[in-house]
Design a protein around this motif. Structure first.
Motif, PDB file in Angstrom:
ATOM      1  N   ASP A 265       0.842  -1.144  -0.175  1.00 34.81           N
ATOM      2  CA  ASP A 265      -0.078  -0.035   0.171  1.00 34.81           C
ATOM      3  C   ASP A 265       0.650   1.067   0.009  1.00 34.81           C
ATOM      4  OD1 ASP A 265       0.827  -0.861   2.546  1.00 34.81           O
ATOM      5  OD2 ASP A 265      -1.010  -0.227   3.396  1.00 34.81           O
ATOM      6  N   ARG A 266       1.717   1.402   1.047  1.00 35.30           N
ATOM      7  CA  ARG A 266       2.737   2.584   0.992  1.00 35.30           C
ATOM      8  C   ARG A 266       3.583   2.700  -0.028  1.00 35.30           C
ATOM      9  NH1 ARG A 266       1.470   7.366   3.672  1.00 35.30           N
ATOM     10  NH2 ARG A 266       3.260   8.417   3.040  1.00 35.30           N
ATOM     11  N   SER A 267       4.302   1.673  -0.546  1.00 34.91           N
ATOM     12  CA  SER A 267       5.186   1.740  -1.627  1.00 34.91           C
ATOM     13  C   SER A 267       4.713   2.217  -2.633  1.00 34.91           C
ATOM     14  CB  SER A 267       5.860   0.389  -1.449  1.00 34.91           C
ATOM     15  OG  SER A 267       5.120  -0.572  -1.837  1.00 34.91           O
ATOM     16  N   VAL A 268       3.512   1.520  -3.151  1.00 29.92           N
ATOM     17  CA  VAL A 268       3.172   1.849  -4.432  1.00 29.92           C
ATOM     18  C   VAL A 268       2.094   3.197  -4.435  1.00 29.92           C
ATOM     19  CG1 VAL A 268       1.243   1.063  -6.325  1.00 29.92           C
ATOM     20  CG2 VAL A 268       2.699  -0.459  -5.287  1.00 29.92           C
ATOM     21  N   GLY A 269       1.648   3.445  -3.220  1.00 28.25           N
ATOM     22  CA  GLY A 269       0.953   4.724  -2.975  1.00 28.25           C
ATOM     23  C   GLY A 269       2.084   5.850  -3.422  1.00 28.25           C
ATOM     24  N   GLU A 270       3.391   5.711  -2.796  1.00 28.22           N
ATOM     25  CA  GLU A 270       4.359   6.861  -2.806  1.00 28.22           C
ATOM     26  C   GLU A 270       4.657   6.794  -4.226  1.00 28.22           C
ATOM     27  OE1 GLU A 270       7.376   6.801   0.344  1.00 28.22           O
ATOM     28  OE2 GLU A 270       5.715   6.987   1.913  1.00 28.22           O
ATOM     29  N   THR A 271       4.822   5.604  -4.760  1.00 31.82           N
ATOM     30  CA  THR A 271       5.500   5.908  -6.349  1.00 31.82           C
ATOM     31  C   THR A 271       4.298   6.568  -7.194  1.00 31.82           C
ATOM     32  OG1 THR A 271       6.452   3.645  -5.844  1.00 31.82           O
ATOM     33  CG2 THR A 271       6.071   4.161  -8.140  1.00 31.82           C
ATOM     34  N   VAL A 272       3.217   6.241  -6.915  1.00 30.39           N
ATOM     35  CA  VAL A 272       2.025   7.096  -7.725  1.00 30.39           C
ATOM     36  C   VAL A 272       2.032   8.400  -7.527  1.00 30.39           C
ATOM     37  CG1 VAL A 272      -0.435   7.111  -8.088  1.00 30.39           C
ATOM     38  CG2 VAL A 272       0.822   4.655  -8.068  1.00 30.39           C
ATOM     39  N   ALA A 273       2.153   8.664  -6.320  1.00 30.44           N
ATOM     40  CA  ALA A 273       2.060  10.136  -5.754  1.00 30.44           C
ATOM     41  C   ALA A 273       3.388  10.670  -6.448  1.00 30.44           C
ATOM     42  CB  ALA A 273       2.298  10.248  -4.347  1.00 30.44           C
ATOM     43  N   GLY A 274       4.431  10.206  -6.530  1.00 33.31           N
ATOM     44  CA  GLY A 274       5.699  10.619  -7.257  1.00 33.31           C
ATOM     45  C   GLY A 274       5.365  10.870  -8.962  1.00 33.31           C
ATOM     46  N   TYR A 275       4.690   9.954  -9.452  1.00 29.79           N
ATOM     47  CA  TYR A 275       4.186  10.200 -10.817  1.00 29.79           C
ATOM     48  C   TYR A 275       3.552  11.411 -11.163  1.00 29.79           C
ATOM     49  CZ  TYR A 275       4.863   5.060 -11.770  1.00 29.79           C
ATOM     50  OH  TYR A 275       5.461   3.763 -11.944  1.00 29.79           O
TER      51      TYR A 275
END
Ligand code: NDP
Length: 307
Positions: free
Chosen positions: A91-101
């Motif tokens: 949840d957190r890792s992918v959430g932060e990656t998407v926020a980065g995009y």
């Protein structure tokens, strides 16, 4: 079944060094070894990234990914092999990656990095950049990944809507749509984010009709599975300006073939299926496996059981 030997299959090295997980599981009441293909048969359980035919002879297979589309589920069932997956940890890792995009697109960071590669200065047009509060992200697939994306983007002021099979509401989502209403769901979003698993129903669920329904200023993100998206239709939508850009972690063919036009489009961010990477990955897998070893000992049902 008796759990005497757990093998950490060498294919996990695509995500972390197998020996890290072996050491993490040193306190297990079973021998834990890193194993290659010819040692699978000597194991009761295997922790793996890839599938091997020999897994049908062991008692329990644990996938270090959430997605289990690479495993032949019916054959596992026929051979009485338990399959567990790793949903719940990304949840957190992918959430932060998407926020980065999204931050890259809004703040134009990808264009500055590209310019830097060529030692090229110059500012963008005054009206290219924007900020995230007030924008809407439609998250298609509202499980662990979708929930994590909603939480991180919500904290950045993005309004979150969701698409799931039922339209039942979930915390963190302002509005929810059923899968059959996906065209309505994407129509009023600045960002459409796919966090779906690959199943018979989701295969090419995102096709030309979805890109046509999106706003031409909207961005598309896929961190679920490549085959959920009709990739040629996505390329068409990008080339024709039907959508503004895309950030893609997963592809119909991985690694993304050299000749794919996606590599060189200015408004496309390509990442190599690493949205969930973190230095803690082996640790999170260790916790999931240890939990199920405990359940096996006490006769309780497996956590995250797929087959
Ligand atoms: P979950 O099982 O937690 O969530 C999947 C969600 O998809 C469910 O909540 C389900 O919601 C929804 N869903 C399933 N079928 C449909 C459908 N036909 N229409 C709409 N919604 C649907 O899985 P995760 O969130 O942990 O992972 C999702 C997928 O993401 C994985 O299967 C994997 O392929 C991919 N993944 C990619 C990663 C990466 O590195 N890029 C990392 C981790 C996962 P409901 O039941 O309410 O319909």
């Amino acid at each position: 079944f008796d759990l005497e030997r757990i093998g950490v299959h060498e294919s996990v090295e695509q995500v972390f060094p197998p020996a890290e997980l072996r050491d993490e599981l040193a306190d297990c009441p079973a021998t834990v070894d890193v194993v290659g293909d010819d040692e699978i048969a000597a194991c009761d359980a295997v922790i793996t990234l890839e599938h091997r035919e020999a897994f049908l002879e062991v008692d329990w297979v644990h996938s270090i990914q959430a997605g289990v589309d690479r495993f032949p589920l019916e054959a596992f069932d026929e051979h009485d092999v338990v399959l567990t997956n790793s949903t719940g940890i990304h949840d957190r890792s992918v959430g932060e990656t998407v926020a980065g995009y999204l931050l890259a697109f809004a703040r134009r960071l990808h264009t500055h990095v590209a310019a830097q590669q060529e030692c090229r200065g110059g500012r963008p047009a005054w009206d290219e950049a924007f900020t995230l509060p007030g924008t809407t992200a439609c998250v298609v697939g509202t499980g662990t990944l979708g929930g994590g994306v909603a939480e991180v983007l919500g904290a950045l002021g993005v309004r979150i809507t969701g698409v799931r099979r039922s339209a039942d509401s979930l915390p963190g989502f302002e509005e929810m749509y059923a899968t059959e209403d996906v065209l309505d769901a994407v129509a009023d979003a600045e960002f459409v984010i796919v966090t779906l698993p690959l199943t018979d129903e989701t295969n090419h669920l995102i096709a030309a009709d979805v890109f046509d329904a999106m706003d031409e200023d909207a961005y598309f993100v896929n961190v679920g599975r490549g085959q959920v998206v009709d990739e040629p239709a996505l390329v068409d939508a990008l080339e024709s300006g039907a959508i503004a850009g895309a950030a893609l972690d997963v592809f119909e063919d991985e690694p993304l073939p050299k000749e794919s036009p996606l590599w060189t489009m200015d408004e496309v961010i390509v990442t190599p299926h690493c949205a969930a990477f973190t230095e803690d990955y082996f640790h999170d897998i260790g916790e999931l496996v240890r939990e199920n070893v405990g359940r096996l000992e006490s006769g309780d049902a497996f956590h995250n059981r797929v087959v």
